[in-house]
Design a protein around this motif. Structure first.
Motif: not given
Length: 416
Positions: A205-220, A312-325
């Motif tokens: 789920l964490a790997g899918g959330m960065p693609w979302t609209d609201v959560f994804g925009d807030n994360f960016r 940056g650490v947030l982007m590294r984490g984001r890319m890891w969970v997205m790749a895992f997903h």
């Protein structure tokens, strides 16, 4: 083993039940489409082989000449070339990104276009759109985000409700009762398997959330505010070449790129203008080995180098969970994600069958909560935190509270 609060357990079960019943059709669809999409490469490769492969025959044409043919064949100048690793590979020149990406393939022996591939023209693109937005565009994306947000809640509440008591002990984590009727069997299949895939589900789920609209925009936005995304010079667009003489050929750049001995797929970012730069970067399962090099297009001098540690650490984490997903860390990851998809579908169906066996005719069968039970501050704090992290979940909680308030008020008026 912990001693659970019985009233809290009943309250959590009620909301786990309601949320699960509403979300189940979407969860089942997400599980099935996610599992199917894992076969994208296997499905697409044979259908595209007549474009991506060529006969190994004759003398190879220079990359510079192939680049010119790709320019003439594309509506926009290519921004990237993928360096071939085999002689029977057509050379891929890429225009655009993501859903607007187009790959034009050049036969390196004949210097002719073998064809072009647009991801959005594939049947797998439809599966992806169904998985990510239910084929409903932005509105569908928000529905998927809302369901995904509630899935976090479903998993957390489900783990608490399932957690065995002292009497059951450790064996409660593994026990599936086969001889106590279908209702109990389906319930145990739902809870036991659901519990053991819960951590993997949270990661998925964490790997899918960065693609979302609201959560994804807030994360960016958080990445930008904390400067924990990609470095400003990561893509090389802000760098400039010193215009002097003639640019080095693409073939010279390919030779430089190969000499770097980077792991995985080797790509060359092509200059977008007279002052643009060449960029060399690799795509590999091992994110720590991803690197970026930027070169002056005239002198060939290296202007800048980025390692994965520069991200940056947030982007590294984001890319890891997205790749895992997406199951991109090799065969083990692919098999694990396929297993998660199948088990999620199985757990969903088992939960539904258990409910149907328990439900009395003409009733919804919603679990009852003790009248005197009051939600503690700890639970309220957790709900508030989740509402901040997942705004659509927060909005839905407010709507539920408002509807419940007016419902209770109406019942009070009727009783009086």
């Amino acid at each position: 083993m912990i001693e659970k609060n019985r009233k809290l357990n009943q309250w959590l079960w009620k909301w786990h039940f309601i949320a699960g019943l509403v979300a189940l059709p979407f969860v089942f669809l997400l599980a099935i489409t996610g599992g199917i999409y894992l076969f994208k490469e296997t499905y697409d490769a044979p259908k595209q082989a007549h474009i991506t492969t060529v006969e190994d025959r004759g003398k190879l044409v220079s990359f510079q000449e192939q680049w010119q043919v790709a320019k003439n064949a594309s509506k926009q100048p290519p921004n990237t070339m993928v360096v071939p690793t085999q002689k029977n590979e057509a050379t891929e020149f890429i225009t655009g990104r993501f859903s607007h990406k187009t790959s034009t393939y050049i036969n390196p022996f004949k210097n002719k276009v073998t064809g072009s591939i647009k991801p959005k023209d594939s049947n797998m693109h439809i599966v992806r759109k169904l998985h990510g937005e239910l084929l409903l565009g932005k509105f569908g994306t928000k529905i998927v985000e809302l369901v995904a947000s509630w899935l976090f809640v479903l998993i957390i509440t489900g783990v608490y409700v399932f957690w065995p008591n002292k009497k059951q002990g450790i064996k409660g984590f593994f026990t599936i009762r086969l001889k106590e009727g279908k209702r109990t069997l389906y319930r145990d299949l739902h809870t036991v398997f659901g519990f053991w895939i819960s951590i993997l589900l949270l990661l998925t789920l964490a790997g899918g959330m960065p693609w979302t609209d609201v959560f994804g925009d807030n994360f960016r936005s958080l990445q930008n505010a904390t400067n924990t995304g990609f470095p400003a010079t990561w893509d090389g667009k802000s760098l400039k070449s010193a215009v002097k003489g003639n640019p080095i050929s693409l073939d010279e750049m390919v030779a430089k790129a190969k000499s770097l001995k980077l792991e995985g797929k080797l790509n060359i970012g092509l200059p977008a203008s007279d002052k643009g730069v060449y960029s060399v970067f690799n795509e590999t399962f091992d994110l720590d080995k991803q690197k970026r090099f930027h070169f002056d297009q005239y002198s060939g001098v290296q202007l800048l180098k980025h390692n994965w540690e520069d991200v940056g650490v947030l982007m590294r984490g984001r890319m890891w969970v997205m790749a895992f997903h997406q199951g991109q860390f090799g065969r083990w990851n692919w098999i694990l994600m396929l297993g998660v998809a199948l088990l999620l579908a199985f757990v969903s169906i088992a939960g539904l069958l258990s409910y149907l066996k328990r439900k009395k005719k003409g009733e919804w069968g919603v679990p009852k909560v003790p009248v005197k039970f009051k939600v503690g501050y700890g639970i309220i704090a957790i709900i508030a935190l989740l509402s901040v992290i997942f705004p659509l979940f927060g909005i839905s909680v407010v709507l539920i509270i408002v509807v419940d308030f007016f419902k209770n008020k109406k019942q009070t008026v009727i009783q009086n």
